[in-house]
Design a protein around this motif. Structure first.
Motif, PDB file in Angstrom:
ATOM      1  N   ARG A   1       1.034   3.403  -3.207  1.00  0.00           N
ATOM      2  CA  ARG A   1       0.135   4.486  -2.790  1.00  0.00           C
ATOM      3  C   ARG A   1      -1.324   4.131  -3.036  1.00  0.00           C
ATOM      4  O   ARG A   1      -2.081   4.885  -3.666  1.00  0.00           O
ATOM      5  CB  ARG A   1       0.504   5.795  -3.501  1.00  0.00           C
TER       6      ARG A   1
ATOM      7  N   ARG B   1       0.833  -1.210   0.000  1.00  0.00           N
ATOM      8  CA  ARG B   1       0.000   0.000   0.000  1.00  0.00           C
ATOM      9  C   ARG B   1       0.866   1.258   0.000  1.00  0.00           C
ATOM     10  O   ARG B   1       0.552   2.244  -0.686  1.00  0.00           O
ATOM     11  CB  ARG B   1      -0.919   0.008   1.214  1.00  0.00           C
ATOM     12  N   ALA B   2       1.946   1.237   0.769  1.00  0.00           N
ATOM     13  CA  ALA B   2       2.807   2.414   0.838  1.00  0.00           C
ATOM     14  C   ALA B   2       3.570   2.611  -0.476  1.00  0.00           C
ATOM     15  O   ALA B   2       3.660   3.733  -0.994  1.00  0.00           O
ATOM     16  CB  ALA B   2       3.783   2.266   1.993  1.00  0.00           C
TER      17      ALA B   2
END
Length: 340
Positions: free
Chosen positions: A339, A335-336
């Motif tokens: 994004r 997810r990081a």
């Protein structure tokens, strides 16, 4: 120590190089950054390694080149003297080896032969290299043990990795080059490979698409989290392979030799059903997967289960990351990074 890590832009190579830098070793990373999967991910791993090395004030050098290029590899060894070589560069992928076997000949056979020669002439104290659980092939006796036969590979990728083990033994015998082969079992975690199931499933589920579940989800795999793998790799590399004084040529043990040669399984030792793996991913993402149940793919092994007793005894290897925790950490990274 000064360590060469081949395949340092790859999934496992990146993590191993970073861990060596973190403990204060000098690292030379080497990779050809090929386009087997998206090169942007490999370039980002390299940037992250450089940033981390700068923050740590660590001695880090990256060389862009191919181990199948004998002149390039010889120049690397002419310019550097290594205390350890950790060889993680290879053409990976089971299905790809069915479609493009020539890639595996170049990287996994020619490249490995070049590395053995470089280590021999460079008088490298210890070569540790990646093998795979796929070498067990047609063997269905669980858990897989290094003492079992590994002579019936089911795809060409596995055949090249088994060849690496035999090539390494010949150099250990002829030239007393200490070698340790590590048979990896389904490695997963942050910065992982996009061609692996966890990466594919995560992407498809976030896009609202069905995920392909082969063998109707009845596979079991010895899923092993990257941090546990890295610990085992570095500990095995630190401990130089020695000849086994108990080795008997009348009843030869495949895992050891009267040469300085060893083979180890490096896995979790606690396999999970593919369906349970998907359940963990659903929990981490908060998304219900639409599962497209399909028959087994050509070249697949139905189940894997690592007997890690030899590695535990040799270097106190104790993997401790559950599938639920490991998948959760991967999703957090995914997810990081993307994004989403």
């Amino acid at each position: 120590m000064k360590c060469l890590v081949t395949g340092s832009a790859g999934f496992i190579g990146y993590h191993v190089a970073r861990a060596l830098l973190a403990r204060g070793d000098s690292v030379v990373g080497l990779d050809n950054v090929n386009d087997y999967y998206e090169t942007s991910l490999k370039e980002d791993r390299l940037q992250e390694l450089s940033r981390f090395a700068n923050e740590q004030g660590a001695d880090y050098t990256f060389l862009r080149g191919d181990i199948a290029d004998r002149a390039f590899l010889d120049a690397c060894f002419a310019n550097h003297t290594f205390d350890r070589v950790i060889h993680l560069a290879a053409q990976a992928g089971v299905r790809h080896s069915i479609e493009q076997p020539e890639c595996y000949v170049s990287s996994n056979l020619v490249g490995f032969a070049n590395l053995l020669e470089a280590c021999r002439h460079g008088q490298t104290p210890h070569l540790t290299y990646a093998s795979t659980s796929s070498v067990y092939g047609g063997n269905t006796h669980m858990p897989f043990s290094e003492n079992h036969s590994a002579d019936h590979p089911l795809q060409f990728y596995a055949a090249t990795k088994r060849a690496n083990e035999l090539m390494a033994h010949s150099y250990s015998h002829l030239f007393r080059l200490p070698t340790t082969g590590l048979r990896f079992f389904t490695v997963y975690g942050p910065w992982g490979r996009p061609d692996m199931a966890l990466f594919k499933f995560t992407r498809l589920m976030l896009e609202g698409k069905p995920i392909p579940v082969f063998n109707h989800g009845h596979h079991s795999r010895d899923f092993t989290y990257i941090d546990d793998i890295v610990t085992g790799v570095i500990r095995a590399s630190d401990q130089i392979a020695e000849a086994d004084p108990q080795w008997n040529s009348d009843t030869p043990n495949p895992a050891t030799s009267n040469a300085p040669y060893r083979l180890f399984n490096i896995g979790n030792g606690d396999p999970a059903q593919l369906s349970d793996y998907i359940d963990a991913l659903e929990g981490a993402l908060g998304i219900r997967a639409e599962r497209e149940l399909l028959p087994m793919q050509k070249g697949d092994i139905p189940d894997t289960h690592a007997d890690t007793a030899l590695l535990q005894e040799a270097v106190n290897y104790r993997p401790g990351t559950s599938v639920k925790d490991g998948v959760g950490k991967f999703v957090q990274w995914y997810r990081a990074y993307y994004r989403v």
